[in-house]
Design an enzyme around this catalytic site. Structure first.
Site, short mmCIF file in Angstrom:
data_model
loop_
_atom_site.label_atom_id
_atom_site.label_comp_id
_atom_site.label_asym_id
_atom_site.label_seq_id
_atom_site.Cartn_x
_atom_site.Cartn_y
_atom_site.Cartn_z
CE LYS A 65 -21.51 3.06 -8.91
NZ LYS A 65 -20.90 4.41 -8.87
CG ASN A 86 -22.67 4.64 -13.85
OD1 ASN A 86 -22.24 4.45 -14.99
ND2 ASN A 86 -23.17 5.81 -13.45
N GLY A 125 -8.38 6.70 -2.56
CA GLY A 125 -9.22 5.51 -2.73
C GLY A 125 -8.93 4.81 -4.04
N GLY A 128 -14.30 1.26 -7.14
CA GLY A 128 -14.96 1.49 -8.42
C GLY A 128 -15.06 2.96 -8.79
CB ALA A 129 -16.01 6.01 -6.89
N GLY A 227 -19.95 16.23 -4.66
CA GLY A 227 -20.25 15.36 -5.78
C GLY A 227 -21.61 15.55 -6.42
#
Length: 244
Positions: A65, A86, A125, A128-129, A227
């Site tokens: 990504k 994405n 975290g 990228g997410a 999710g």
């Protein structure tokens, strides 16, 4: 025939192909196909495009990504700010990058947590997410702290999460892969004992349907969400981009 697909590595458990194949059948879309393209090395991306001149849209997943950006001709301003792509739209050989993860999360969160004006968030975290989630929270004017195993600058470590910090942050978002099938017995190491019925736990993991992160929250009366809806919403946003 218009060709769409997903690039990443590995792609053993792909949501995207199942979703778009079902969508094409359901909506009577007969001029499109969605395929998986496992790319261990992103240097093979130009060769993939050359091999399939009918490619018009790609989804991008882990671990590409962020590194995909160097291969793009243009990038949407929001994706540039996030630093991750994405969704790629291909027009006359020109690749433009977008980020629909933040759209999917933003709209999923609106459905999940109506008290958006008064909530503060912890984002577990920093990958990228996480960056997509950060962009969504900034757009919604929700203040947040980042929690990391190796904290930098303003980030907080998991071991430094106090009862007061958990109490003050009613929304906790897992952007790590912890708990994803087949490693379903793992979860972020937060002090779950301090959760209450006023907390919201949003896990970006969708397989399994209920992660250990979510189970631990449910045991304390917290509201939880996985999710899956985010994935559907980001996929539909990508479809709109590809067809605009």
């Amino acid at each position: 025939m218009r060709r769409f697909g997903l690039i990443g590595y590995p792609l053993g458990h792909s949501f995207s192909r199942k979703y778009f194949t079902a969508k094409f059948q359901r909506e009577g879309i007969t001029d499109a196909v969605y395929e998986l393209f496992e790319l261990k090395n992103l240097e093979d991306f130009p060769a993939l495009l050359a091999q399939y001149p009918d490619m018009v849209g790609l989804s991008v997943t882990i671990p590409h990504k962020q590194n995909i950006i160097q291969f793009l001709d243009e990038i949407d301003p929001v994706a540039a700010r996030i630093g991750a792509v994405n969704t790629v739209k291909i027009t006359n050989g020109k690749c433009t990058g977008f980020n629909t993860d933040y759209i999917g999360f933003r709209d999923s969160l609106k459905n999940f947590c109506p008290e958006l004006t008064s909530v503060k968030a912890l984002i577990l975290g920093t990958g990228g997410a996480s960056k997509a989630v950060q962009a969504a929270l900034q757009e919604l004017h929700i203040p947040f702290k980042l929690v990391s195993r190796n904290p930098k600058n303003e980030e907080v470590s998991y071991k430094d999460l106090t009862p007061e910090m958990i109490e003050a942050h009613k929304l906790i978002i897992n952007t790590t892969p912890l708990g994803t099938f087949p490693n379903t017995e793992t979860c972020p190491e937060i002090p779950y004992e301090y959760l209450t019925t006023t907390h919201y736990l949003h896990d970006l993991v969708y397989n399994p349907e209920e992660t250990l992160f979510m189970k631990n929250g449910t045991e304390k009366g917290a509201k939880t969400k996985n999710g899956y809806e985010m994935l559907v919403l980001q996929a539909e946003a990508a479809w709109q981009i590809w067809n605009s």
